[in-house]
Design an enzyme around this catalytic site. Sequence first.
Site, PDB file in Angstrom:
ATOM      1  N   ARG A  21      56.339  39.285  44.154  1.00 21.09           N
ATOM      2  CA  ARG A  21      55.035  39.897  44.456  1.00 21.09           C
ATOM      3  C   ARG A  21      54.917  40.245  45.936  1.00 21.09           C
ATOM      4  O   ARG A  21      55.170  39.389  46.790  1.00 21.09           O
ATOM      5  CB  ARG A  21      53.915  38.920  44.077  1.00 21.09           C
ATOM      6  CG  ARG A  21      52.547  39.584  44.006  1.00 21.09           C
ATOM      7  CD  ARG A  21      51.462  38.588  43.652  1.00 21.09           C
ATOM      8  NE  ARG A  21      50.819  38.085  44.850  1.00 21.09           N
ATOM      9  CZ  ARG A  21      49.793  37.244  44.837  1.00 21.09           C
ATOM     10  NH1 ARG A  21      49.307  36.789  43.688  1.00 21.09           N
ATOM     11  NH2 ARG A  21      49.261  36.826  45.957  1.00 21.09           N
ATOM     12  N   ASP A  48      42.931  38.240  43.615  1.00 21.30           N
ATOM     13  CA  ASP A  48      43.686  37.675  44.730  1.00 21.30           C
ATOM     14  C   ASP A  48      42.923  37.833  46.047  1.00 21.30           C
ATOM     15  O   ASP A  48      42.364  38.891  46.321  1.00 21.30           O
ATOM     16  CB  ASP A  48      45.032  38.397  44.903  1.00 21.30           C
ATOM     17  CG  ASP A  48      45.954  38.219  43.706  1.00 21.30           C
ATOM     18  OD1 ASP A  48      45.801  37.239  42.965  1.00 21.30           O
ATOM     19  OD2 ASP A  48      46.842  39.078  43.539  1.00 21.30           O
ATOM     20  N   HIS A  64      42.829  39.858  37.231  1.00 20.94           N
ATOM     21  CA  HIS A  64      44.038  39.733  36.408  1.00 20.94           C
ATOM     22  C   HIS A  64      44.232  38.285  35.969  1.00 20.94           C
ATOM     23  O   HIS A  64      43.624  37.365  36.527  1.00 20.94           O
ATOM     24  CB  HIS A  64      45.276  40.302  37.102  1.00 20.94           C
ATOM     25  CG  HIS A  64      45.597  39.675  38.422  1.00 20.94           C
ATOM     26  ND1 HIS A  64      44.929  40.002  39.577  1.00 20.94           N
ATOM     27  CD2 HIS A  64      46.520  38.745  38.773  1.00 20.94           C
ATOM     28  CE1 HIS A  64      45.428  39.303  40.594  1.00 20.94           C
ATOM     29  NE2 HIS A  64      46.379  38.514  40.121  1.00 20.94           N
ATOM     30  N   HIS A 119      41.208  35.996  37.855  1.00 17.85           N
ATOM     31  CA  HIS A 119      40.967  35.885  39.296  1.00 17.85           C
ATOM     32  C   HIS A 119      41.200  37.216  39.994  1.00 17.85           C
ATOM     33  O   HIS A 119      41.769  38.149  39.421  1.00 17.85           O
ATOM     34  CB  HIS A 119      41.856  34.805  39.924  1.00 17.85           C
ATOM     35  CG  HIS A 119      43.326  35.111  39.875  1.00 17.85           C
ATOM     36  ND1 HIS A 119      44.074  35.022  38.716  1.00 17.85           N
ATOM     37  CD2 HIS A 119      44.179  35.541  40.832  1.00 17.85           C
ATOM     38  CE1 HIS A 119      45.316  35.357  38.969  1.00 17.85           C
ATOM     39  NE2 HIS A 119      45.425  35.684  40.236  1.00 17.85           N
TER      40      HIS A 119
END
Length: 280
Positions: free
Chosen positions: A271, A103, A256, A101
């Site tokens: 994150r 983000d 990623h 995907h």
Amino acid sequence: MRANAIRVEPVVGAVGAEIHGLDLAVPIGEAEVAMIRETLFDRGVVFFRDQTLTPEQHIAFATRFAPINVNRFFRHAEGYPEIAEVRKEPGQTKNIGGGWHTDHSYDQVPAMGSILLARELPPTGGDTLFASMYAAYDALSDGLKATLAGLRAVHSSRHVFGASVQREQQQDGRLRNADLAVQDAAHPVVIRHPGNGRQALYVNPGFTLRFEGWTDEESRPLLDYLYRHAARPEFQCRFRWQEGSIAFWDNRATWHYAANDYQGERRLMHRITLEGEALS
Ligand code: SIN
């Protein structure tokens, strides 16, 4: 450690670079910020090892690059809304990010990238894979490049974070605000990177629904072809984490994938996601 010890080491041909010789716990200079930014844009993801950062230092490092995007779906680290937790507990079977995907491609203005810091790791497993969307684009035929040049694709958050998706991660409190998963956005299928002008493929299996103006059924065969093509091993690198490792990736240049191969163990990552700019 100061600038004269800095060394940039490519990970594989297409993607990734490890940056040695920087202590990110102390404020770095403008020249170091510029070097990291340029390497990030060029290689798609940069890695740092052995960083001992407090949450405040993680935030301070991130804000040198762009404003922070406060994540609306992930649980935050206690007391730090800027830091999203990517957590999997021993009793949980699904992980966050366990498929290729990009983000925030569902946002009108997608996030530039994320800075992921390993806090607690399983004894083995839990690697993250990255794939270069520059390399994926470059390797397409001229004919397919010409076809894709005029296309846009629709991306959505609904089927991943939305209320109708009863997923373990929503039920166990790792994800939240399902009612806010109403974003759909259309972007060019091939973008020009805002930082360096390189062309990159910008569709992903996680969030892309269809080509704009095409039905789902019409879109599926070409999207599936592009996904198989872009996931070729030659375009990938795989990062093996240690506590204190950091991966800083560029969403415009990479996909990623968080490997889910550590059942029965805890993995906790912090994150910080950075705001980006409109894509063209
Ligand atoms: C993510 O998709 O942001 C999480 C990546 C990871 O946990 O390795």
